[in-house]
Enzyme design. Sequence first.
Site, PDB file in Angstrom:
ATOM      1  N   SER A 149       0.836  -1.194   0.000  1.00 27.79           N
ATOM      2  CA  SER A 149       0.000   0.000   0.000  1.00 27.79           C
ATOM      3  C   SER A 149       0.881   1.258   0.000  1.00 27.79           C
ATOM      4  O   SER A 149       1.715   1.426  -0.887  1.00 27.79           O
ATOM      5  CB  SER A 149      -0.947  -0.042   1.202  1.00 27.79           C
ATOM      6  N   ARG A 218     -11.980   7.181   9.355  1.00 24.94           N
ATOM      7  CA  ARG A 218     -11.708   5.743   9.325  1.00 24.94           C
ATOM      8  C   ARG A 218     -12.785   4.994   8.539  1.00 24.94           C
ATOM      9  O   ARG A 218     -12.486   4.060   7.794  1.00 24.94           O
ATOM     10  CB  ARG A 218     -11.619   5.207  10.748  1.00 24.94           C
ATOM     11  N   ASP A 322      -9.404  -3.902  -6.211  1.00 28.19           N
ATOM     12  CA  ASP A 322      -8.829  -2.761  -5.489  1.00 28.19           C
ATOM     13  C   ASP A 322      -9.254  -1.464  -6.170  1.00 28.19           C
ATOM     14  O   ASP A 322      -8.883  -1.200  -7.315  1.00 28.19           O
ATOM     15  CB  ASP A 322      -7.299  -2.876  -5.478  1.00 28.19           C
ATOM     16  N   HIS A 355      -8.421  -3.668  -1.601  1.00 29.25           N
ATOM     17  CA  HIS A 355      -7.077  -3.181  -1.298  1.00 29.25           C
ATOM     18  C   HIS A 355      -6.443  -3.913  -0.123  1.00 29.25           C
ATOM     19  O   HIS A 355      -5.227  -4.134  -0.101  1.00 29.25           O
ATOM     20  CB  HIS A 355      -7.142  -1.679  -1.004  1.00 29.25           C
ATOM     21  N   ASP A 356      -7.228  -4.291   0.870  1.00 32.69           N
ATOM     22  CA  ASP A 356      -6.698  -4.949   2.062  1.00 32.69           C
ATOM     23  C   ASP A 356      -6.464  -6.439   1.876  1.00 32.69           C
ATOM     24  O   ASP A 356      -6.143  -7.133   2.848  1.00 32.69           O
ATOM     25  CB  ASP A 356      -7.659  -4.751   3.243  1.00 32.69           C
TER      26      ASP A 356
END
Length: 376
Positions: A149, A218, A322, A355-356
């Site tokens: 990332s 967040r 992603d 993405h994670d």
Amino acid sequence: MTEFIPPATRFFELPSPFPMKRGGALRGGRVAYETWGVLGPARDNAVLILTGLSPDAHAAASAANPEPGWWEAMVGPGKPIDTTRWFVICVNSLGSCKGSSGPASINPETGEPWRLDFPPLSIEDIANAAFEAVRGLGIERLACVIGNSMGGMSALAYLLLHPGAARAHINISGAPRALPFSIAIRSLQREAIRLDPNWNQGRYDDARYPEAGMRMARKLGVITYRSALEWDGRFGRVRLDSDRRPGDDPFGMEFEVESYLEGHARRFVRRFDPNCYLYLSRSMDWFDLAEYAGGGQDEDAVMRGLARIRVERALAIGVHTDILFPLQQQEQIAEGLRAGGADARFLPLDSPQGHDAFLVDIARFGPAVQGFLDTL
């Protein structure tokens, strides 16, 4: 926030003053790091891990700290990054609040937190600080630098600014520049923090902490870290039981996905410093390898910037789902490094987790990383 530093964490004191790319210099700075495995007699088996925005240096358990790390499934004896072969170093990013110097650290000249007096932070500063720590360990050349990332950006800067500093590179869900969508999301996250009255131009404390702003920031981040496919598969349109709904708010949480985001945000807000979040977020927006191309801002300039990196072998991994660092950016990294003479490969994965995915889809990422490292 109260800073917690895992017991295995060590510190490297940066040269003082430590010059920053966008002006100013950091005095009395340090970076936090942890290591696993044994450095060989030739000092040629070192692997550096550069992290995303929020992780600390504790990537995996060790004898000094048996608590599981943020990449526990990937780092350790017999794991994809095998610490019986590799001497693994994980450096907490400069600008963070997890042991390295950042806006939450004490300014040695005033005895007070740096807050917004901390010098403007760039990805290049993060890379240079990590380079100093590696060199401080007596390592002249890494076997491989791995960046996830934001760490993928930091790794590219590391290799560009320090030619010959690593033989190989694994870029995981990284990018050679920030794209407009990612910039837009991070801009909203920063705005949510700054518009919270408790932020108070960076002058907050535990009693008056910008919790609402951090929660919103967040939540926005978590939405982009995963994919619509995963959100649908995990939550669908399942509603909360009546006893879990706020009874006095007609617009309160109604769906399971809302409850998940709220719980995730509340677990994060008091564990990360808001000013550090602002600085690290902006450093990603500023990063652009086109700056090193000798002119131009288009995609050709990005490719020329990438081609200036000298590394023997590279692997760029991404996932189709992603949306934050989309797959074409990892393909671009492989193509650009190849143009610079590297034996570079692009590996797209079908993970549904966005993405994670590199944190959770070990079944896909583990063999890819291990297979590359086994060839070094």
